[in-house]
Each structure stands twice: as structure tokens, then as C-alpha cells.
Design an enzyme around this catalytic site. Structure first.
Site, PDB file in Angstrom:
ATOM      1  N   TYR A  46     -16.359  -2.076   6.734  1.00  0.00           N
ATOM      2  CA  TYR A  46     -14.920  -1.811   6.850  1.00  0.00           C
ATOM      3  C   TYR A  46     -14.422  -2.279   8.215  1.00  0.00           C
ATOM      4  O   TYR A  46     -13.353  -2.893   8.331  1.00  0.00           O
ATOM      5  CB  TYR A  46     -14.720  -0.305   6.678  1.00  0.00           C
ATOM      6  N   GLY A 106      -5.117  -1.146  11.633  1.00  0.00           N
ATOM      7  CA  GLY A 106      -6.580  -1.208  11.784  1.00  0.00           C
ATOM      8  C   GLY A 106      -7.208   0.166  11.576  1.00  0.00           C
ATOM      9  O   GLY A 106      -6.708   0.969  10.787  1.00  0.00           O
ATOM     10  N   ARG A 109     -14.000  14.130  17.026  1.00  0.00           N
ATOM     11  CA  ARG A 109     -13.022  13.256  16.373  1.00  0.00           C
ATOM     12  C   ARG A 109     -11.612  13.634  16.833  1.00  0.00           C
ATOM     13  O   ARG A 109     -11.344  14.769  17.204  1.00  0.00           O
ATOM     14  CB  ARG A 109     -13.072  13.398  14.845  1.00  0.00           C
ATOM     15  N   GLY A 126      -0.595   4.741  -0.925  1.00  0.00           N
ATOM     16  CA  GLY A 126      -1.648   5.331  -0.090  1.00  0.00           C
ATOM     17  C   GLY A 126      -1.063   6.365   0.865  1.00  0.00           C
ATOM     18  O   GLY A 126       0.165   6.514   0.973  1.00  0.00           O
ATOM     19  N   MET A 127      -1.935   7.056   1.579  1.00  0.00           N
ATOM     20  CA  MET A 127      -1.458   8.106   2.486  1.00  0.00           C
ATOM     21  C   MET A 127      -0.583   7.516   3.588  1.00  0.00           C
ATOM     22  O   MET A 127       0.507   8.021   3.867  1.00  0.00           O
ATOM     23  CB  MET A 127      -2.652   8.851   3.095  1.00  0.00           C
ATOM     24  N   GLY A 146       0.833  -1.210   0.000  1.00  0.00           N
ATOM     25  CA  GLY A 146       0.000   0.000   0.000  1.00  0.00           C
ATOM     26  C   GLY A 146       0.863   1.253   0.000  1.00  0.00           C
ATOM     27  O   GLY A 146       0.495   2.267   0.585  1.00  0.00           O
ATOM     28  N   HIS A 147       2.004   1.190  -0.707  1.00  0.00           N
ATOM     29  CA  HIS A 147       2.983   2.295  -0.618  1.00  0.00           C
ATOM     30  C   HIS A 147       2.514   3.569  -1.289  1.00  0.00           C
ATOM     31  O   HIS A 147       3.094   4.618  -1.093  1.00  0.00           O
ATOM     32  CB  HIS A 147       4.323   1.854  -1.224  1.00  0.00           C
ATOM     33  N   LEU A 190      -6.741   9.820  10.288  1.00  0.00           N
ATOM     34  CA  LEU A 190      -5.466  10.353   9.797  1.00  0.00           C
ATOM     35  C   LEU A 190      -5.674  11.527   8.852  1.00  0.00           C
ATOM     36  O   LEU A 190      -6.715  11.626   8.195  1.00  0.00           O
ATOM     37  CB  LEU A 190      -4.718   9.255   9.032  1.00  0.00           C
ATOM     38  N   THR A 247      -5.950   6.322  14.799  1.00  0.00           N
ATOM     39  CA  THR A 247      -7.142   7.163  14.811  1.00  0.00           C
ATOM     40  C   THR A 247      -7.282   7.826  13.435  1.00  0.00           C
ATOM     41  O   THR A 247      -6.522   7.523  12.520  1.00  0.00           O
ATOM     42  CB  THR A 247      -7.010   8.185  15.957  1.00  0.00           C
TER      43      THR A 247
HETATM   44  O1  GFB Z   1     -14.271  11.632   8.304  1.00  0.00           O
HETATM   45  P1  GFB Z   1     -15.644  11.095   8.072  1.00  0.00           P
HETATM   46  O2  GFB Z   1     -16.070  10.984   6.661  1.00  0.00           O
HETATM   47  O3  GFB Z   1     -15.839   9.659   8.696  1.00  0.00           O
HETATM   48  O4  GFB Z   1     -16.704  12.036   8.838  1.00  0.00           O
HETATM   49  P2  GFB Z   1     -15.966   9.053  10.189  1.00  0.00           P
HETATM   50  C1  GFB Z   1     -16.515  12.475  10.152  1.00  0.00           C
HETATM   51  C2  GFB Z   1     -17.588  13.460  10.548  1.00  0.00           C
HETATM   52  O5  GFB Z   1     -17.419  14.681   9.801  1.00  0.00           O
HETATM   53  C3  GFB Z   1     -19.028  13.022  10.264  1.00  0.00           C
HETATM   54  C4  GFB Z   1     -18.657  15.107   9.249  1.00  0.00           C
HETATM   55  O6  GFB Z   1     -19.847  13.464  11.329  1.00  0.00           O
HETATM   56  C5  GFB Z   1     -19.377  13.782   8.991  1.00  0.00           C
HETATM   57  O7  GFB Z   1     -20.776  14.019   8.803  1.00  0.00           O
HETATM   58  N1  GFB Z   1     -18.430  15.939   8.067  1.00  0.00           N
HETATM   59  C6  GFB Z   1     -18.722  17.275   7.990  1.00  0.00           C
HETATM   60  C7  GFB Z   1     -17.933  15.561   6.881  1.00  0.00           C
HETATM   61  N2  GFB Z   1     -18.480  17.747   6.757  1.00  0.00           N
HETATM   62  C8  GFB Z   1     -17.972  16.697   6.042  1.00  0.00           C
HETATM   63  C9  GFB Z   1     -17.520  16.576   4.696  1.00  0.00           C
HETATM   64  O8  GFB Z   1     -17.533  17.507   3.894  1.00  0.00           O
HETATM   65  N3  GFB Z   1     -17.044  15.349   4.327  1.00  0.00           N
HETATM   66  C10 GFB Z   1     -17.009  14.285   5.195  1.00  0.00           C
HETATM   67  N4  GFB Z   1     -16.510  13.106   4.765  1.00  0.00           N
HETATM   68  N5  GFB Z   1     -17.471  14.361   6.471  1.00  0.00           N
HETATM   69  C11 GFB Z   1     -14.663   7.143   9.130  1.00  0.00           C
HETATM   70  C12 GFB Z   1     -15.069   5.813   8.554  1.00  0.00           C
HETATM   71  O9  GFB Z   1     -15.735   7.555   9.881  1.00  0.00           O
HETATM   72  O10 GFB Z   1     -13.561   7.041   9.993  1.00  0.00           O
HETATM   73  C13 GFB Z   1     -13.933   5.090   8.014  1.00  0.00           C
HETATM   74  O11 GFB Z   1     -16.072   6.032   7.596  1.00  0.00           O
HETATM   75  C14 GFB Z   1     -12.744   5.090   8.949  1.00  0.00           C
HETATM   76  O12 GFB Z   1     -14.322   3.793   7.781  1.00  0.00           O
HETATM   77  C15 GFB Z   1     -12.432   6.470   9.450  1.00  0.00           C
HETATM   78  O13 GFB Z   1     -12.989   4.250  10.041  1.00  0.00           O
HETATM   79  C16 GFB Z   1     -11.297   6.496  10.452  1.00  0.00           C
HETATM   80  O14 GFB Z   1     -14.905   9.590  11.123  1.00  0.00           O
HETATM   81  O15 GFB Z   1     -17.362   9.179  10.693  1.00  0.00           O
END
Ligand code: GFB
Length: 310
Positions: free
Chosen positions: A139, A109, A212, A17-18, A14-15, A169, A167
Site C-alpha cells: 500500500y 497519501g 498512533r 469511502g470514509m 471515492g465519494h 483516520l 494520519t
Molecule cells: O489500525 P491498524 O490495523 O493498522 O493497527 P496500522 C494499528 C495497531 O493496533 C496495531 C493494533 O499495532 C494493531 O496490532 N490493534 C489492536 C488492532 N487491536 C486491534 C484490532 O482489533 N484490529 C486492528 N486492525 N488492529 C495501517 C496500515 O497500519 O495504517 C494501512 O495497515 C494504513 O495501510 C493505515 O497505512 C493508516 O496503523 O498498523
């Protein structure tokens, strides 16, 4: 004395990828022979191809950073891909590592492995103690299987396979496609575009209330190299900063860094996902790593590095 990386054949799966590319940058300090294979040469979901490549190239250490990843919307839209691709990649590489006598393997993970409702900060022992968050359970199941594969090959075959659990990234090499990205790159891009277009507002998905934790990918790379050298236990290890921020707070921070001063508009039609997922990093600290940079510094340096490409 820890596990020695110098002089070894080290495969970074996976080199591109981020996480994988950050691990490549970090490994350049270790005087090892870094090995990679392109997607065009080998499909990591194909067991024969993976095994054949390992027989020929004889890696001694593997950083398993290959995965199909995506944000909250991508996870809900492509459940079969997230489950199948990730199960196949990790099964082929972990089984192949045992079959080809690999000395050490570290699997990455994800925070979504933990139950939706769980004590915060989340200790490693919370794994498999309750139902998962539905937006990313596919996932999560694949990532839990990866951790369990490392444990199973350790128990049955004595393999020194470990797992780290990063956590959320961010950093160079992230995905800035608004439909599939995670929140931090998405909001960075939205703020950048809103500033350029002189917009008055910026759309933030959900309520802005979820919390987060965000780790710079170069700090992840440093932590996983540290664990590879210094950890040989069965249980996975959380890798994070120990600090959390609300999505609203993150959007404000990004607007500050980018220099956009319009309004935030919250889009209630989009999901919040898990309300809180902060890792307990006491195990990582007890193993000697506590080096995460501050979020505002990390976001500012990332923005400087990627602004031209957004
Ligand atoms: O980072 P994210 O897509 O995934 O979304 P998760 C985190 C939070 O940010 C959610 C909000 O509450 C989203 O609704 N958010 C606000 C947004 N604006 C935006 C936007 O423009 N784009 C996105 N994407 N989110 C992921 C998992 O969960 O965490 C993966 O889906 C993985 O599988 C990763 O585990 C670490 O943090 O909710």
C-alpha cells in the site's frame, strides 16, 4: 487570493469511502458543482473508462480519495490488490487530469509512506529515506507513487497537483468488519459487543505498546479543502493532530466511551506493526490550518452516530 472552488465542477473520486464522503459533506459549504461516479458505472482501474468519463463530465478540480484501504491484517493478506488497485486508480486519474486540463487535483497519501525507522514527529522530508514497514509496504509503495505522480506532472506539464498525507483516520463511514478494519473502529465494535454480551474481557491485538495518531475524518476534509485553496507546492503536506496515544490507551478510552469495564487481554499472535508514527504538522500549521478536535470528543460523537449500526 487562494484557489477558488465556488462555481467549479469538482469530482470527488471515492465519494462512498470514509474520506470521500467527509469531503462531500465539507464541499457543500463551497457552492460548487460536486460530481461523483459510482463503482457500478466505472471501474477506476480502467484507463479508457476513466478518461471517457472525464471527457464527458469535464471536472475542473479533483479530490482523489478513491483507494483500496484496510487495516494491518488486510494489508498483509492482499498485497497484490493493495498494490495493483491503488496504482491503477491513481495513475488513471492523475494522467486523465492532465490530459483533460484539470486545474487542480489533491491526492491523499497515508502515514505508512514513511520509513519504519524515522525521526518522530515525522517531517515530510523523511519520505524515501529508509526501508518501509513490511506489514503495509505494498500500500505504501502505491501511495508513494501517487505523490510522485503529482510531482512529475507538475514538473513536466506545470499541473497544479498537490498531495496531502493524512494520519490514521476515524469517524462516520468507517469499516467495522473486524477482519479488515483499522484499530479504532475494531476496538469500538469489540467494546460495544463485549458490553452487550456482558463479557469479562476484550481482545486487543499485539502488545498494546505501539503509538498512533488519530484524526477525525471531518477534520481531514476541512484540512484538504483548506490546502486545495491555499497550497500549490511540490512537496506533500502531513495532515494530523500532533498528538499520539498508545493502543492500550486507545482501548481504555474506547471502553470508557462505550461504557465497558472488563479486562483488556493482549493477543501476542497478532502483529504490532510500526511502533510509532506521529506526523510533524508544522507545515500544515504554517499554511494556516490547526483545527483538529480532541480524540475523546471525536470518538464519543462517532460512537453516538454509529452505535445503532454496530
Ligand atoms: O489500525 P491498524 O490495523 O493498522 O493497527 P496500522 C494499528 C495497531 O493496533 C496495531 C493494533 O499495532 C494493531 O496490532 N490493534 C489492536 C488492532 N487491536 C486491534 C484490532 O482489533 N484490529 C486492528 N486492525 N488492529 C495501517 C496500515 O497500519 O495504517 C494501512 O495497515 C494504513 O495501510 C493505515 O497505512 C493508516 O496503523 O498498523
Amino acid at each position: 487570493m487562494g484557489f477558488e472552488l465556488g462555481g467549479k465542477n469538482i469530482w470527488v473520486a471515492g465519494h462512498r469511502g470514509m474520506a470521500g464522503s467527509a469531503i462531500m459533506r465539507r464541499l457543500r459549504q463551497e457552492h460548487c458543482n460536486i460530481q461523483t461516479v459510482d463503482r457500478s458505472e466505472i471501474d477506476l482501474r480502467n484507463q479508457l473508462a476513466v478518461d471517457g468519463w472525464m471527457k464527458t463530465n469535464k471536472p475542473q478540480v479533483i479530490f482523489l480519495a478513491a483507494a483500496k484501504v484496510g487495516g494491518i491484517l488486510a494489508n498483509s493478506s492482499y498485497p497484490a490488490d493493495f498494490l495493483y488497485d491503488n496504482l491503477m486508480i491513481e495513475t488513471n486519474i492523475i494522467h486523465g487530469a492532465w490530459a483533460n486540463g484539470v486545474e487542480k487535483l489533491i491526492f491523499l497519501g497515508s502515514t505508512c509512506i514513511y520509513p519504519k525507522e524515522t525521526p518522530q514527529p515525522i517531517p515530510e522530508s523523511a519520505l524515501l529515506t529508509g526501508p518501509l514497514e513490511p506489514t503495509n509496504e505494498w500500500y505504501a509503495i502505491a501511495k508513494i507513487a501517487g505523490i510522485k505522480l503529482c510531482q512529475a506532472y507538475r514538473k513536466q506539464h506545470g499541473c497544479d497537483f498537490i498531495a496531502a498525507q493524512p494520519t490514521n483516520l476515524y469517524g462516520p463511514g468507517d469499516n467495522y468488519n473486524l477482519a479488515t478494519s483499522h484499530v479504532l473502529p475494531a476496538l469500538m465494535r469489540k467494546a460495544h459487543e463485549a458490553k452487550k454480551a456482558k463479557s469479562r474481557d476484550l481482545s486487543v491485538w499485539g502488545s498494546g505498546k505501539p503509538l498512533r495518531e488519530f484524526l477525525h475524518v471531518d477534520d481531514l476534509a476541512d484540512a484538504v479543502v483548506h490546502l486545495t485553496k491555499n497550497y500549490s507546492g511540490e512537496e506533500h503536506v502531513n495532515v494530523g493532530t500532533g498528538h499520539e496515544i498508545s493502543i492500550r490507551g486507545l482501548a481504555e478510552l474506547l471502553c470508557r466511551v462505550v461504557g465497558f469495564d472488563g479486562e483488556l487481554v493482549f493477543d501476542a499472535t497478532k502483529p504490532d506493526g510500526t511502533l510509532r508514527k506521529l506526523c510533524d504538522i508544522s507545515k500544515l500549521k504554517s499554511l494556516g490550518w490547526d483545527n483538529a478536535r480532541g480524540l475523546e470528543d471525536g470518538v464519543a460523537s462517532t460512537y453516538r452516530a454509529v452505535a445503532e449500526t454496530l
